[in-house]
Scaffold this motif. Sequence first.
Motif, PDB file in Angstrom:
ATOM      1  N   LYS A  47       0.723  -1.367   0.015  1.00  0.00           N
ATOM      2  CA  LYS A  47      -0.012   0.084  -0.023  1.00  0.00           C
ATOM      3  C   LYS A  47       0.962   1.263   0.065  1.00  0.00           C
ATOM      4  CE  LYS A  47      -3.597  -2.420   2.581  1.00  0.00           C
ATOM      5  NZ  LYS A  47      -4.306  -2.551   3.778  1.00  0.00           N
ATOM      6  N   SER A 150      -7.353 -17.348   7.710  1.00  0.00           N
ATOM      7  CA  SER A 150      -6.142 -18.090   6.812  1.00  0.00           C
ATOM      8  C   SER A 150      -4.888 -17.035   6.617  1.00  0.00           C
ATOM      9  CB  SER A 150      -6.538 -18.638   5.589  1.00  0.00           C
ATOM     10  OG  SER A 150      -7.229 -17.766   4.615  1.00  0.00           O
ATOM     11  N   ALA A 152      -2.024 -13.799   7.229  1.00  0.00           N
ATOM     12  CA  ALA A 152      -0.903 -13.639   8.303  1.00  0.00           C
ATOM     13  C   ALA A 152      -1.340 -13.275   9.774  1.00  0.00           C
ATOM     14  CB  ALA A 152       0.153 -12.740   7.741  1.00  0.00           C
ATOM     15  N   SER A 173     -11.098 -19.014   1.992  1.00  0.00           N
ATOM     16  CA  SER A 173     -11.615 -19.716   1.084  1.00  0.00           C
ATOM     17  C   SER A 173     -11.418 -21.115   1.258  1.00  0.00           C
ATOM     18  CB  SER A 173     -10.341 -19.469  -0.212  1.00  0.00           C
ATOM     19  OG  SER A 173     -10.247 -18.203  -0.379  1.00  0.00           O
ATOM     20  N   ASN A 176      -8.239 -23.287   2.076  1.00  0.00           N
ATOM     21  CA  ASN A 176      -7.777 -23.074   3.361  1.00  0.00           C
ATOM     22  C   ASN A 176      -8.545 -23.835   4.843  1.00  0.00           C
ATOM     23  OD1 ASN A 176      -5.510 -21.965   2.335  1.00  0.00           O
ATOM     24  ND2 ASN A 176      -6.517 -19.952   2.195  1.00  0.00           N
ATOM     25  N   TYR A 190     -16.270 -17.205   2.906  1.00  0.00           N
ATOM     26  CA  TYR A 190     -16.542 -15.768   2.950  1.00  0.00           C
ATOM     27  C   TYR A 190     -17.644 -15.660   1.636  1.00  0.00           C
ATOM     28  CZ  TYR A 190     -12.385 -14.802   0.532  1.00  0.00           C
ATOM     29  OH  TYR A 190     -11.008 -15.000  -0.191  1.00  0.00           O
ATOM     30  N   HIS A 298      -3.770 -14.639  -3.305  1.00  0.00           N
ATOM     31  CA  HIS A 298      -2.488 -15.294  -3.362  1.00  0.00           C
ATOM     32  C   HIS A 298      -2.573 -16.485  -2.376  1.00  0.00           C
ATOM     33  CE1 HIS A 298      -1.866 -13.703   0.861  1.00  0.00           C
ATOM     34  NE2 HIS A 298      -2.651 -12.486   0.322  1.00  0.00           N
TER      35      HIS A 298
HETATM   36  N1  LIG Z   1      -3.989  -2.269  11.281  1.00  0.00           N
HETATM   37  C1  LIG Z   1      -2.990  -2.697  11.758  1.00  0.00           C
HETATM   38  O1  LIG Z   1      -2.224  -2.361  12.788  1.00  0.00           O
HETATM   39  C2  LIG Z   1      -2.419  -3.648  10.599  1.00  0.00           C
HETATM   40  C3  LIG Z   1      -1.195  -4.431  10.830  1.00  0.00           C
HETATM   41  C4  LIG Z   1      -1.203  -5.704  10.055  1.00  0.00           C
HETATM   42  C5  LIG Z   1      -1.943  -5.843   8.855  1.00  0.00           C
HETATM   43  N2  LIG Z   1      -2.954  -4.991   8.707  1.00  0.00           N
HETATM   44  C6  LIG Z   1      -3.787  -5.024   7.388  1.00  0.00           C
HETATM   45  O2  LIG Z   1      -4.796  -6.456   7.848  1.00  0.00           O
HETATM   46  C7  LIG Z   1      -5.025  -6.858   6.442  1.00  0.00           C
HETATM   47  C8  LIG Z   1      -4.503  -8.464   6.469  1.00  0.00           C
HETATM   48  O3  LIG Z   1      -3.057  -8.438   6.453  1.00  0.00           O
HETATM   49  P1  LIG Z   1      -2.562  -9.806   6.349  1.00  0.00           P
HETATM   50  O4  LIG Z   1      -1.071  -9.707   6.304  1.00  0.00           O
HETATM   51  O5  LIG Z   1      -2.927 -10.798   7.312  1.00  0.00           O
HETATM   52  O6  LIG Z   1      -3.100 -10.252   4.926  1.00  0.00           O
HETATM   53  P2  LIG Z   1      -3.080 -11.886   4.119  1.00  0.00           P
HETATM   54  O7  LIG Z   1      -1.935 -12.487   4.671  1.00  0.00           O
HETATM   55  O8  LIG Z   1      -2.774 -11.363   2.690  1.00  0.00           O
HETATM   56  O9  LIG Z   1      -4.451 -12.242   4.621  1.00  0.00           O
HETATM   57  C9  LIG Z   1      -5.606 -12.018   3.855  1.00  0.00           C
HETATM   58  C10 LIG Z   1      -6.984 -12.464   4.563  1.00  0.00           C
HETATM   59  O10 LIG Z   1      -7.949 -12.137   3.855  1.00  0.00           O
HETATM   60  C11 LIG Z   1      -8.600 -13.476   3.300  1.00  0.00           C
HETATM   61  N3  LIG Z   1      -9.526 -12.643   2.141  1.00  0.00           N
HETATM   62  C12 LIG Z   1      -9.033 -12.169   1.083  1.00  0.00           C
HETATM   63  N4  LIG Z   1     -10.052 -11.535   0.292  1.00  0.00           N
HETATM   64  C13 LIG Z   1     -11.316 -11.388   1.045  1.00  0.00           C
HETATM   65  C14 LIG Z   1     -12.531 -11.155   1.028  1.00  0.00           C
HETATM   66  N5  LIG Z   1     -12.925 -10.804  -0.262  1.00  0.00           N
HETATM   67  N6  LIG Z   1     -13.365 -11.442   1.716  1.00  0.00           N
HETATM   68  C15 LIG Z   1     -12.936 -11.945   3.041  1.00  0.00           C
HETATM   69  N7  LIG Z   1     -11.708 -12.513   3.162  1.00  0.00           N
HETATM   70  C16 LIG Z   1     -10.861 -12.221   2.152  1.00  0.00           C
HETATM   71  C17 LIG Z   1      -7.851 -14.184   2.882  1.00  0.00           C
HETATM   72  O11 LIG Z   1      -8.466 -15.366   2.847  1.00  0.00           O
HETATM   73  P3  LIG Z   1      -8.376 -16.522   1.550  1.00  0.00           P
HETATM   74  O12 LIG Z   1      -6.787 -16.253   1.084  1.00  0.00           O
HETATM   75  O13 LIG Z   1      -8.422 -18.001   2.314  1.00  0.00           O
HETATM   76  O14 LIG Z   1      -9.249 -16.312   0.384  1.00  0.00           O
HETATM   77  C18 LIG Z   1      -6.866 -14.090   4.040  1.00  0.00           C
HETATM   78  O15 LIG Z   1      -7.336 -15.007   5.299  1.00  0.00           O
HETATM   79  C19 LIG Z   1      -4.348  -6.225   5.288  1.00  0.00           C
HETATM   80  O16 LIG Z   1      -5.355  -5.127   4.803  1.00  0.00           O
HETATM   81  C20 LIG Z   1      -3.186  -5.322   6.195  1.00  0.00           C
HETATM   82  O17 LIG Z   1      -2.850  -4.099   5.559  1.00  0.00           O
HETATM   83  C21 LIG Z   1      -3.214  -3.889   9.482  1.00  0.00           C
END
Ligand SMILES: NC(=O)c1ccc[n+]([C@@H]2O[C@H](COP(=O)([O-])OP(=O)(O)OC[C@H]3O[C@@H](n4cnc5c(N)ncnc54)[C@H](OP(=O)(O)O)[C@@H]3O)[C@@H](O)[C@H]2O)c1
Length: 307
Positions: A47, A150, A152, A173, A176, A190, A298
């Motif tokens: 981002k 699923s 991070a 998904s 997973n 979802y 991914h």
């Molecule tokens: N505010 C904070 O302090 C903070 C800190 C860290 C991260 N974040 C944010 O948190 C988010 C997640 O980060 P991450 O590192 O965990 O990402 P990630 O590893 O890419 O995980 C994304 C998750 O979202 C799911 N997903 C994808 N598309 C979706 C949809 N349309 N509807 C519902 N679920 C969906 C995926 O599921 P499947 O792969 O099983 O489809 C996966 O479980 C990001 O936006 C990141 O910028 C915020």
Amino acid sequence: MTRRLVATDYGSPAQVLSVIDADDPVADDGHVVVAVAAAGLNPFDVKRVRGVMSSDPSALPLAIGGEAAGTVAHAGSGTGLAVGDRVAVYPVSGAFAEQVVVDAAAVHPIPDGASTEAAAGLLLAGVTAYDTVATLDVGADDVVLVHGGSGAVGSVAVVLAAARGATVIATASSTNHDYLRGLGAIPVSYHGDLAAAVRDAAPDAVTAVIDTVGTDAAIDASLQAVSPDRIVSIAAWGRADDGIVLLNGSSEASRANRRAAVAPLLDALADGTITVDIVGTFSFDDAAQAFDALDGPHPRGKYLLTP
Ligand SMILES: NC(=O)c1ccc[n+]([C@@H]2O[C@H](COP(=O)([O-])OP(=O)(O)OC[C@H]3O[C@@H](n4cnc5c(N)ncnc54)[C@H](OP(=O)(O)O)[C@@H]3O)[C@@H](O)[C@H]2O)c1
């Protein structure tokens, strides 16, 4: 000289990422130079490079990378660290570099049993997950819904909530779902009517929600289940008016949770309670491929960058 991956502009990673040579960093008192073995790539990095967070030209070239792991190359006095110590580095700005200089408070010895690579991809997501679970004060009587179980952040939130004795329902998904069962969660897809799917899957009424996804579908389904003060989100910044709890480490309580999370997370990595699966490792020269992969649908797991 030390190689650093920077963004020379905001935009498509393939067009703006560049590897530059910079002066070797120097450690003053209380600071440490770490030779980076690997650095974790996070959605935040993507981002920032794409200019979603800010497009301030004065910040260019943009230092990127929020976590890394490697070995201590030089320790300033008073740090308690020695050259060669295996360490994880978090928080840090500009982790995508051969060497980084950081305050000793951000340098954490990696316990035996935890790999350097897994430690490189654990802490940014892990402390965020810990913050969500601590903010909700999840307990054994809770039924917790995790959106993005699923991912991070979500996968660590599932493990931490289950470890507190809560019943955990998590969305992902269908590919997973076995993974989620292995973490101790009841999986839910979802796609489709999310609120109905959660009601069908939950043995008892949901009492708390951890949202790592930020979609309206996730927040709308959550609001059907619990009051807004029981919904913690790290991603639904457009839904602040709904009264949900948004966390990004900026409040004192959130910062304290994240500081407290580091040692238990590294211990959990060492004893196998938490695992970090690496889905791909890319050199700085090929980093745009990892950025583009993380930016779309991914496979599960962390992408690492290596100098
Ligand atoms: N505010 C904070 O302090 C903070 C800190 C860290 C991260 N974040 C944010 O948190 C988010 C997640 O980060 P991450 O590192 O965990 O990402 P990630 O590893 O890419 O995980 C994304 C998750 O979202 C799911 N997903 C994808 N598309 C979706 C949809 N349309 N509807 C519902 N679920 C969906 C995926 O599921 P499947 O792969 O099983 O489809 C996966 O479980 C990001 O936006 C990141 O910028 C915020």
